[in-house]
Design an enzyme around this catalytic site. Structure first.
Site, short mmCIF file in Angstrom:
data_model
loop_
_atom_site.label_atom_id
_atom_site.label_comp_id
_atom_site.label_asym_id
_atom_site.label_seq_id
_atom_site.Cartn_x
_atom_site.Cartn_y
_atom_site.Cartn_z
N CYS A 132 2.19 -61.73 -19.90
CA CYS A 132 2.64 -60.83 -18.85
C CYS A 132 1.79 -59.56 -18.87
CB CYS A 132 4.12 -60.48 -19.05
SG CYS A 132 4.45 -59.36 -20.40
N ALA A 164 -4.87 -63.30 -20.75
CA ALA A 164 -4.25 -62.11 -21.34
C ALA A 164 -3.56 -61.25 -20.28
CB ALA A 164 -5.29 -61.32 -22.11
N HIS A 165 -2.95 -60.19 -20.73
CA HIS A 165 -2.19 -59.28 -19.87
C HIS A 165 -3.04 -58.69 -18.75
CE1 HIS A 165 -4.01 -55.66 -21.64
NE2 HIS A 165 -4.05 -56.39 -22.75
N ASN A 166 -2.46 -58.60 -17.56
CA ASN A 166 -3.08 -57.93 -16.41
C ASN A 166 -4.34 -58.60 -15.88
OD1 ASN A 166 -1.64 -55.55 -18.07
ND2 ASN A 166 -1.62 -55.06 -15.90
N SER A 181 -7.02 -57.57 -18.42
CA SER A 181 -7.45 -56.85 -17.22
C SER A 181 -8.75 -57.36 -16.62
CB SER A 181 -7.58 -55.34 -17.50
OG SER A 181 -6.35 -54.82 -17.94
#
Lengths: 340, 340, 340
Positions: free
Chosen positions: A220, A241-243, A261
């Site tokens: 998330c 991974a996140h974002n 990201s």
């Protein structure tokens, strides 16, 4: 399920050559065909199997000129590959529609709803306040946390885990053991050298027609959303991974990892075991070769890169071909220096 | 949960500039803020969003000099990042404390105990003779084998599997699908070329504040223990083999693999997709770059290595920059040889 | 379980030197032995521990000449390593035989059968029309789809997922979280740039004595079977794509990925984090070094390759040793060119 060869031909808008009343009950490769099997011939390389196959019927192109007598029955169609593909789909839809209903015990949290024609396997779990569409299949031991939204016709296979707040579109497939929405790997280093966990309060959004492979993990967002857009396909054991944002119709092969990201464009092809560093962006239609490490933003559409770290594919190929002969190159230089 | 801006300011020991009675009910990035959202501004790069954000309140540094008028309400604090981080924690603790109780059916083996204020999700399984502390959350479909010990405040997410005899400390987090204590990969080659399984009778010990990522796998020791020490963080899809020891406050990023009996020091940073061979040791504060292959013991504290096989980071960088131009180097040597 | 030293000696056909009535209740490494523990000494490097160990008994070779007095009791055998290995097996078999019966709730689909002396854990699921042999252990939260066949003495650990139509032999081990039979990654690109899912109607066949590691993923064939033959061992987090064939007694280490339709020979050793491209074949007894990328068919038996892309192991070693000194080589060439 048993069908006559004529029934199959009708479904495919093809013509029977042979016995239309012969019956078939399963699909098989032409080289593995035994009585009762239906096969297809698309690649000319396999034509010789047509004359020896034990299959009861074979789908072939209507322009095929037979070089020998055949003992099997033929179904003549425009495009055998595409016809067989249609057949596979009908077959899978038939299988899927047979799976309906609720096996007990399974868990449905308060204030959650699920549309008609669904399957919920034994030991599957749906938390509170979930909105699940129609024709959704949730296999045994799957877990769906609170406040999750799932669109129509989506399939969640056995033991997949969907964390709370996840949004999943229509016609998505989440394979067994996949984890969607786990915490991003965020830890703030402290003065004493220890790490403090940064709470991850974002979620994951999967748009329509997204596929997530077995045991893949999609973290998330720290805040906001990790997003996988329309029609993208993620293979087994991939880490996102996140974002991270993945564009539309992008394919990510097995065991690739995409760091926090990073932003991947539309129509990209990321091969297996690739690593992509965080906070970079990858242009549309980029192709990344297997085991590459992408460390920089790719701005130009249609770039093809390879290597760890990755650079132009052809340039990498040429560098690698010299690399193999490096001991020889070293020797040549040594000789030149001696004779100087 | 809805709070006034003044309530938030009081919690953070900050001062309100604007309407302290405005209300917020969620957290959001400043660039994504809409009415009801609370954001923060730490990185000056994002300051322009402060003047256009739709968020109802923004946490800012008290030394910030506004360059334009703002329509949002400000909460002035010493350190906005750290203040926001505090807020995130309070938020997560509030969420966590709301999750308590036992969902049926779930399984608790004979002679096992679990402390107060726990959550056990439906279809979670705890074997025999387990000792589980207080405030422990065990999510649906998680499996905990016989004779396992788990400390206070630990969270075991959905579908994690903990093999028998595992020891888990306090305040640990085991993410969904992680496997802790599976058999080490030990097979003795026989004279006929087949392999005989070597029984694995050791266990895994996770000390306090350890985090294990989604679908990571930690094998038990052949004999003795595979150990991950205080505060170390293991990311998704990492493989840790039998008898590995990982020191304190070490971070291991996604998809890295550590082979049998390797010993990793304290405060190390192992990037993603790294491979570490068995039976070596890695000094404290070692940094291993992404996709590296570590084949030798690292003795010096604070070493930074890269490559497969890995060597000094800067040296690797320089070698890679020549690698890209290898075809040119080969050409230069060819010319020299011709003209000789 | 407590035994006298004499009982252990009788089991191992060894002789006691010391107190045969001393008791032991667990196994331990010689350097970690405490009262009640039974250890072994095989590697001479560890002999000094023999004189200081706290273990109650140590298994040693009968030709060992003591250099000091010992306080522990000795069990003299032909081959201490093999004797200890026998003991480990007896120990594990004893543990396994203690686990029998059915924990409720668990699910058994209609028209499925399972042989005697089995264990079915709580929340385990067996679909319709399955044939499961005798002495089979199915741990909690494991999922076995419809029409699956499983041979005698096989163990399916917690949360493993076996898709419908899979065939598993005798004496196989499927570790926790492994997924067997998930859809192959098959998508046909469409004219608009989107992808159409190609239905995967094949299955997976695991022959006897196959081991599948934790969270490994084995995809089913598009048509026909993905096959892993007799005695092969697959480690954690390995990805095996659709229609792959792995020969007999081949070992595949952790996090390796094998692409679609690749064919691996017998007695091969594939190290960790290796990638193998699709549609190639690998000769018997091939050894592939860690993190290698295999892009071409290997025809010669016993080949040892390394690198990405992989080539001859020794040649790669030599090329890598020049690679590290590339900046120096470039400098040498620059000098030669200047002085020309």
């Amino acid at each position: 399920m048993e069908f006559t060869v004529q029934q199959i031909a009708d479904l495919l808008q093809g013509q029977v050559q042979g016995d239309g009343q012969a019956t078939v009950n399963r699909l098989a490769k032409i080289e593995e065909g035994t009585p009762g099997a239906l096969s297809f011939l698309s690649n000319p390389k396999y034509e010789h199997f047509l004359y020896t196959t034990g299959a009861s019927a074979v789908i072939v192109g209507k322009t095929l000129e037979l070089k020998q007598a055949v003992t099997t029955n033929l179904i003549l169609v425009e495009d055998p590959y595409s016809a067989f593909s249609t057949l596979l789909e009908v077959y899978q839809q038939a299988l899927a529609s047979m799976r309906e209903g609720v096996e007990e015990p399974c868990f449905l949290g308060e204030n959650s709803s699920i549309g008609p024609n669904h399957y919920r396997g034994a030991f599957s779990y749906i938390g509170k306040n979930c909105r699940v569409g129609k024709n959704v299949h949730i296999y045994p031991n799957a877990y769906i946390g609170d406040n999750v939204t799932i669109g129509d016709n989506t399939v969640i296979y056995a033991g997949a885990k969907i964390y709370p707040e996840t949004v999943i579109g229509s016609s998505c497939t989440i394979h067994a053991g996949a984890v969607v929405g786990s915490d991003g790997f965020g830890f703030a280093p402290q003065k004493d050298g220890s790490y403090k966990t940064i709470p991850q309060i974002g979620n994951v959004v999967l748009e329509d027609h997204v596929s997530i492979g077995a045991n893949a993990t999609i973290d998330c967002a720290t805040m906001g959303s990790t997003i996988i857009r329309l029609g993208s396909k993620i293979d087994n054991l991939v880490q996102i991974a996140h974002n991270v944002e993945i564009g539309q119709h992008t394919v990510v092969a097995a065991q690739t990892g995409i760091s926090g990201s990073a932003k991947i464009g539309n129509h990209c092809t990321i091969a297996g075991q690739v690593g992509i560093v965080g906070h970079i962006s990858i242009a549309d239609k980029t192709i990344v070769g297997a085991q590459s490490g992408v460390s920089k933003t790719i701005k130009e559409t249609g770039t093809f890169i390879q290597g760890s770290p990755a650079f132009d594919y052809k340039q990498n190929l040429r560098a690698m071909s010299v690399f193999r002969k490096l001991p020889e190159l070293q020797k040549q230089v040594d000789e030149l220096r001696e004779k100087r």
